[in-house]
Motif scaffolding. Structure first.
Motif, short mmCIF file in Angstrom:
data_model
loop_
_atom_site.label_atom_id
_atom_site.label_comp_id
_atom_site.label_asym_id
_atom_site.label_seq_id
_atom_site.Cartn_x
_atom_site.Cartn_y
_atom_site.Cartn_z
N PRO A 55 0.81 -1.22 0.00
CA PRO A 55 0.00 0.00 0.00
C PRO A 55 0.85 1.28 0.00
CG PRO A 55 0.08 -0.92 2.19
CD PRO A 55 0.85 -1.85 1.31
N GLY A 56 1.67 1.43 -1.00
CA GLY A 56 2.54 2.59 -1.13
C GLY A 56 3.65 2.27 -2.11
N SER A 71 4.09 6.86 1.15
CA SER A 71 2.68 6.97 0.78
C SER A 71 2.53 7.47 -0.65
CB SER A 71 1.95 7.89 1.77
OG SER A 71 2.54 9.18 1.75
N SER A 72 1.33 7.39 -1.17
CA SER A 72 1.07 7.69 -2.58
C SER A 72 0.52 9.09 -2.83
CB SER A 72 0.08 6.65 -3.13
OG SER A 72 0.61 5.37 -2.99
N GLU A 73 0.70 10.02 -1.90
CA GLU A 73 0.22 11.39 -2.14
C GLU A 73 0.80 11.93 -3.44
OE1 GLU A 73 -0.64 10.97 2.13
OE2 GLU A 73 1.14 10.52 0.99
N LYS A 79 4.79 13.31 1.26
CA LYS A 79 4.70 11.85 1.43
C LYS A 79 5.06 11.45 2.86
CE LYS A 79 5.46 10.83 -3.40
NZ LYS A 79 4.21 10.20 -3.73
N ARG A 80 4.43 10.36 3.30
CA ARG A 80 4.71 9.80 4.63
C ARG A 80 5.59 8.57 4.49
NH1 ARG A 80 -0.20 7.75 6.58
NH2 ARG A 80 -0.83 7.73 4.42
N LEU A 82 6.40 4.94 5.67
CA LEU A 82 5.53 3.89 6.23
C LEU A 82 6.27 2.57 6.38
CD1 LEU A 82 2.52 4.54 3.83
CD2 LEU A 82 2.77 5.41 6.16
N GLU A 90 -3.33 -2.10 7.28
CA GLU A 90 -2.80 -0.78 6.98
C GLU A 90 -1.33 -0.69 7.37
OE1 GLU A 90 -4.42 1.92 5.62
OE2 GLU A 90 -6.14 0.61 5.29
N ALA A 93 2.83 4.56 10.25
CA ALA A 93 3.75 5.67 10.02
C ALA A 93 5.05 5.43 10.79
CB ALA A 93 3.11 6.98 10.46
N ARG A 98 6.82 14.73 7.12
CA ARG A 98 6.52 14.36 5.74
C ARG A 98 7.60 14.92 4.84
NH1 ARG A 98 0.75 13.38 4.31
NH2 ARG A 98 -0.29 12.92 6.26
#
Length: 176
Positions: A55-56, A71-73, A79-80, A82, A90, A93, A98
């Motif tokens: 998930p990223g 993360s996929s922002e 981005k975070r 993870l 899930e 973090a 970020r």
């Protein structure tokens, strides 16, 4: 149309290989070829493969089997960082800050990472090398903040005691 099958990483114990299957960018507009796209883990001993959903965006496969992701922002500087355990719903973090975590390297013991971390707005971005404790997310600045891409390519020494990096200073352009 072609398909990419790319080896992504080895497991820490060298018993498994993480690879990805993805369509090749198709300039002719042909439909994508049917395939089992995504990430897969191949077990060398059993010669079996299993698909895994991450998930990223993939950064590293940690010694304990967890995956380090961003993360996929859409905005790169938001981005975070993870940590994901296969089977969990899930990711968790890792660090509070970020940023655009890049050039990530994991220490031999899997406790730390170093990363190039551009920060700021896209027009006034700065770069910095940071060290992050994966157990608690504490971040230590290895370099001061510099211009965009001034600090790059962090690496742990084999003992994990030292960190090397490249610093680009005063690049000039000559015409002619």
């Amino acid at each position: 149309t072609a398909i990419h099958v790319l080896m992504t990483d080895w497991s820490a114990d060298s018993r498994e290989i993480l690879y990805s299957v993805s369509p090749v960018d198709n300039m002719d507009g042909l439909p994508a070829r049917p395939a089992n796209y995504g990430f897969h883990i191949y077990q060398l001993e059993t010669r079996k493969t299993r698909q895994i959903s991450l998930p990223g965006h993939y950064l590293a496969w940690l010694p304990g089997g967890d995956f380090l992701l961003v993360s996929s922002e859409e905005k790169p500087l938001e981005k975070r960082l993870l940590r994901f355990t296969a089977g969990d719903a899930e990711p968790k973090a890792v660090a509070k800050q970020r940023g655009w975590y890049g050039e990530v390297r994991v220490s031999g013991d899997g406790r730390w990472i170093v990363a190039a971390l551009p920060q700021g707005s896209p027009n006034e971005s700065v770069s910095q090398i940071v060290k992050i404790d994966l157990a608690n997310g504490d971040m230590t600045n290895i370099t001061p903040k510099g211009k965009f891409a001034e600090y790059q390519s962090p690496r742990f020494s084999p003992s994990g005691r030292y960190i090397s990096y490249i610093r680009n200073q005063g690049t000039a352009f000559r015409n002619g």
